[in-house]
Write a protein that holds these residues in place. Structure first.
Motif, short mmCIF file in Angstrom:
data_model
loop_
_atom_site.label_atom_id
_atom_site.label_comp_id
_atom_site.label_asym_id
_atom_site.label_seq_id
_atom_site.Cartn_x
_atom_site.Cartn_y
_atom_site.Cartn_z
N ASP A 122 93.48 120.38 22.09
CA ASP A 122 94.60 119.68 21.45
C ASP A 122 94.72 118.27 22.03
N PRO A 123 94.71 117.23 21.18
CA PRO A 123 94.84 115.85 21.68
C PRO A 123 96.09 115.64 22.54
N LYS A 124 97.16 116.42 22.29
CA LYS A 124 98.38 116.29 23.09
C LYS A 124 98.10 116.63 24.56
N LEU A 125 97.20 117.58 24.79
CA LEU A 125 96.86 117.93 26.17
C LEU A 125 96.11 116.80 26.86
N TRP A 126 95.19 116.14 26.12
CA TRP A 126 94.49 114.99 26.70
C TRP A 126 95.49 113.88 27.03
N LYS A 127 96.45 113.67 26.14
CA LYS A 127 97.46 112.64 26.38
C LYS A 127 98.26 112.96 27.64
N ARG A 128 98.66 114.22 27.77
CA ARG A 128 99.44 114.64 28.94
C ARG A 128 98.60 114.52 30.21
N LEU A 129 97.34 114.91 30.14
CA LEU A 129 96.46 114.84 31.31
C LEU A 129 96.29 113.40 31.78
N ASN A 130 96.03 112.51 30.85
CA ASN A 130 95.82 111.10 31.23
C ASN A 130 97.09 110.49 31.81
N LYS A 131 98.23 110.86 31.27
CA LYS A 131 99.50 110.34 31.82
C LYS A 131 99.75 110.88 33.23
N LEU A 132 99.38 112.12 33.46
CA LEU A 132 99.56 112.70 34.79
C LEU A 132 98.72 111.96 35.82
N TYR A 133 97.48 111.64 35.46
CA TYR A 133 96.65 110.90 36.41
C TYR A 133 97.22 109.50 36.64
N HIS A 134 97.73 108.88 35.58
CA HIS A 134 98.32 107.56 35.73
C HIS A 134 99.53 107.63 36.67
N LEU A 135 100.33 108.68 36.55
CA LEU A 135 101.47 108.87 37.45
C LEU A 135 100.99 109.02 38.90
N ALA A 136 99.92 109.80 39.09
CA ALA A 136 99.38 110.00 40.44
C ALA A 136 98.93 108.67 41.05
N GLU A 137 98.31 107.83 40.22
CA GLU A 137 97.92 106.51 40.71
C GLU A 137 99.14 105.69 41.10
N TYR A 138 100.15 105.73 40.25
CA TYR A 138 101.36 104.94 40.51
C TYR A 138 102.02 105.38 41.82
N LEU A 188 93.25 105.82 29.67
CA LEU A 188 94.48 106.54 29.98
C LEU A 188 95.54 106.39 28.90
N ALA A 189 95.37 105.43 28.02
CA ALA A 189 96.34 105.21 26.94
C ALA A 189 95.99 106.00 25.69
N GLU A 190 94.86 106.71 25.71
CA GLU A 190 94.42 107.44 24.52
C GLU A 190 94.54 108.95 24.74
N ALA A 191 94.46 109.67 23.63
CA ALA A 191 94.56 111.14 23.68
C ALA A 191 93.17 111.74 23.51
N ARG A 192 92.27 111.43 24.44
CA ARG A 192 90.91 111.98 24.40
C ARG A 192 90.32 111.94 25.80
N GLY A 193 89.17 112.60 25.96
CA GLY A 193 88.55 112.72 27.26
C GLY A 193 87.51 111.66 27.54
N ALA A 194 86.43 112.07 28.22
CA ALA A 194 85.41 111.13 28.68
C ALA A 194 84.54 110.64 27.53
N ARG A 195 84.11 109.37 27.67
CA ARG A 195 83.14 108.81 26.73
C ARG A 195 82.09 108.03 27.50
N ARG A 196 80.88 108.04 26.96
CA ARG A 196 79.79 107.30 27.60
C ARG A 196 79.98 105.80 27.36
N VAL A 197 79.65 105.00 28.36
CA VAL A 197 79.81 103.56 28.28
C VAL A 197 78.80 102.98 27.28
N ARG A 198 79.30 102.49 26.17
CA ARG A 198 78.48 101.80 25.17
C ARG A 198 79.36 100.74 24.51
N ARG A 199 79.05 99.48 24.71
CA ARG A 199 79.81 98.38 24.11
C ARG A 199 81.30 98.51 24.41
N VAL A 200 81.62 98.65 25.65
CA VAL A 200 83.01 98.86 26.08
C VAL A 200 83.66 97.54 26.44
#
Length: 569
Positions: free
Chosen positions: A155-171, A246-258
């Motif tokens: 579920d994309p909502k879980l990716w969104k929540r996961l990324n926000k949690l890591y951002h909070l941990a960084e903060y 961290l602002a998106e609702a998805r997981g890892a992506r390979r670096v290509r034209r980033v």
């Protein structure tokens, strides 16, 4: 006389404090894992519904319950992985039992995190914030892995929540703080960043081609592998392999034209690739997999093949693989049969039609043999073929119809119904007959992805375009001397249905047989008759393993022409 004063005491909330939670855990029926898990889920659901303000005692009680649940969850996971051929009903019950716990405990931990976010200075959560965030991340990762077990999308909502949690941990500057998720288990220390990377790296290899046991094994490896990885905020194209936004609702992506941005985090896999290469070299020298951190579940050579596969998916220098055969979009139906007996029966019909001249043009095999031996077709052969053509054909095996969306010379891409086809598994052997093709081919399911709640997209690889159905028999050199109606009654062994697949010498592929897994033994001698000739063979090594079948190489021991067939008996 004082009965009207009697009343039932309200049961104590098991999550009031550590003592209450400990006493309540001791009442769980540990001999019944389902019932014990249901009790845990019920207690957590009531805890979440009360929505009481977090207190030191209630947080500690939640930790205690979750700690005590780990053995139950491990046992249920073991049941799930050890029975890959369970029915849809059994699989659904087990999957939902575990997933229900993940949902409730995740709800409880996430509520604590939100309490801290809403009141950082006054929340009782602050002293345990790092562990609470780590366990929240942990359960999101477990939920994702169990979705992968079913080839479902997270579920994309879980990716969104996961990324926000890591951002909070960084903060909060706690993302690299070393900690142990559970003190009572023999686990190495980790961190929020490490657990986050473990989830992202598992997602990077989730392409629908791995079995649940393989996914779980790789997840265990990642506990060690992620020590070679570091999340960084500054983008370095020459160093980084993957990224997550961290602002998106998805997981890892390979670096290509980033394009670099403040919300992206990057990591490279050069050190990980070197680490895996070292492990592989030691495996080839004979070192035990468990001593290299690959766990006791790592069994060679299958484990080595899995290691190579995930290393290629994580490699920093990966190149997009070119398809061996061009894929074409089509819309057609295919007939599908499963089970080696049914596949052999379907293939045998094709073999018989070709042998009797019922398919294609020109002479049948018997007619060509007569022409070779005598220069003409004998009357006996003509009579035999005429009788066979006029005779009744054996009943056709039952089959299903699937819709094919694309095809190539090497396979098919099909859509199937989830509820109807509850036997679908990776590695399942199939007999397939396209509507535009008059014969059966042998294929295997190589890829699965759930595209909707009711449909899977599956990828089928063709193993052979022209298989031959055989009946293998065990070799008996000496009769027992005890017969019933002229048949040797000692060690009677039924013939073994099998498929012969012609190899490709240019590709280095040997001739092979597909037979039931239970019938394989390295060096076992078997024999079969084909076109009047008897062949005795010895089985060699297993080339591929399915759920209940094996593809094996073999060597020819003897070849007895038609005149000597009676000697073989």
């Amino acid at each position: 006389m004082f009965g009207f004063f009697s009343f039932k005491r309200k049961p104590t909330d098991p999550l009031t404090d550590v003592q209450s939670a400990t006493r309540w855990m001791e009442t769980l029926p540990l001999g019944n894992l389902y019932a014990a898990n249901e009790g845990l889920v019920k207690a957590l659901r009531e805890y979440n519904q009360h929505q009481q303000a977090p207190s030191k005692d209630r947080i500690a009680a939640l930790f205690t319950l979750d700690e005590g649940a780990q053995d139950i969850l491990r046992a249920l996971l073991g049941q799930y992985l050890l029975n890959p051929r369970m029915s849809r009903a059994v699989e659904s019950r087990l999957w939902n039992a575990v997933f229900a716990y993940y949902q409730e405990i995740l709800h409880a931990y996430h509520a604590l995190v939100m309490d801290y976010v809403g009141n950082p200075s006054g929340s009782k959560v602050k002293p345990s914030l790092a562990l609470i965030v780590a366990r929240t991340v942990h359960y999101i990762g477990l939920g994702a892995k169990w979705c992968y077990f079913r080839y479902e999308r997270v579920d994309p909502k879980l990716w969104k929540r996961l990324n926000k949690l890591y951002h909070l941990a960084e903060y909060e500057e706690i993302e690299r703080e070393p900690l142990k998720l559970y003190e009572t288990h023999d686990e190495r220390s980790t961190s929020i960043a490490g657990r986050y990377l473990r989830i992202l790296m598992l997602d990077a290899i989730n392409n629908g081609t791995l079995l649940p046991r393989q996914l779980d094994l790789v997840d265990q490896w990642l506990a060690d592998f992620t020590r070679e990885l570091v999340l960084e905020k500054e983008f370095k194209p020459e160093r980084h392999t993957f990224y997550v936004d961290l602002a998106e609702a998805r997981g890892a992506r390979r670096v290509r034209r980033v394009e670099a941005s403040e919300s992206k985090r990057y990591w490279g896999t050069f050190e990980l690739k070197s680490h895996i290469d070292e492990i592989r070299a030691k495996l080839m020298k004979g070192e035990a997999p468990a001593r290299l951190g690959l766990t006791e579940d790592c069994k060679l050579p299958a484990c080595l093949e899995l290691l190579d596969k995930v290393a290629a998916l994580w490699s920093p220098t990966v190149k997009r693989t070119q398809r061996a055969h061009e894929r074409r979009r089509v819309m057609q139906q295919i007939e599908v049969v499963r089970g080696l007996d049914m596949i052999c029966a379907s293939v045998k019909l094709n073999n018989d039609q070709v042998r009797l001249g019922g398919a294609g043009e020109g002479l049948s095999y018997e007619e060509m043999l007569d022409m070779h031996l005598y220069g003409f077709v004998t009357q006996r052969t003509r009579t035999k073929l005429a009788e066979a053509r006029q005779g009744r054909r054996p009943p056709l095996p039952e089959y299903e119809r699937w819709v094919v969306e694309n095809e190539s010379d090497g396979g098919f891409g099909a859509l199937i119904d989830v509820q109807q086809d509850d036997w679908i598994r990776l590695g399942k052997l199939l007999g397939v007959k396209p509507e535009r093709q008059g014969h059966w081919v042998v294929a295997v399911i190589r890829r699965m992805v759930q595209v909707s709640p009711n449909q899977y997209a599956v990828g089928l690889q063709i193993l052979s375009q022209r298989p031959v159905a055989l009946l293998l028999r065990a070799s008996h050199e000496q009769p027992s001397g005890y017969t019933i109606d002229g048949v040797d009654a000692v060690d009677v062994v039924l013939p073994i249905p099998a498929l012969y697949l012609k190899g490709e010498r240019k590709a280095g592929q040997p001739d092979s047989l597909i037979l039931p897994s239970a019938e394989f033994a390295n060096g076992r001698h078997l024999w079969f008759s084909l076109h009047g000739t008897t062949y005795q063979i010895a089985l060699n090594q297993a080339l591929e393993r399915g759920d209940d079948w094996l593809r094996v190489s073999f060597r020819l021991v003897t070849k007895v022409p038609a005149a000597g067939e009676a000697v073989r008996g």
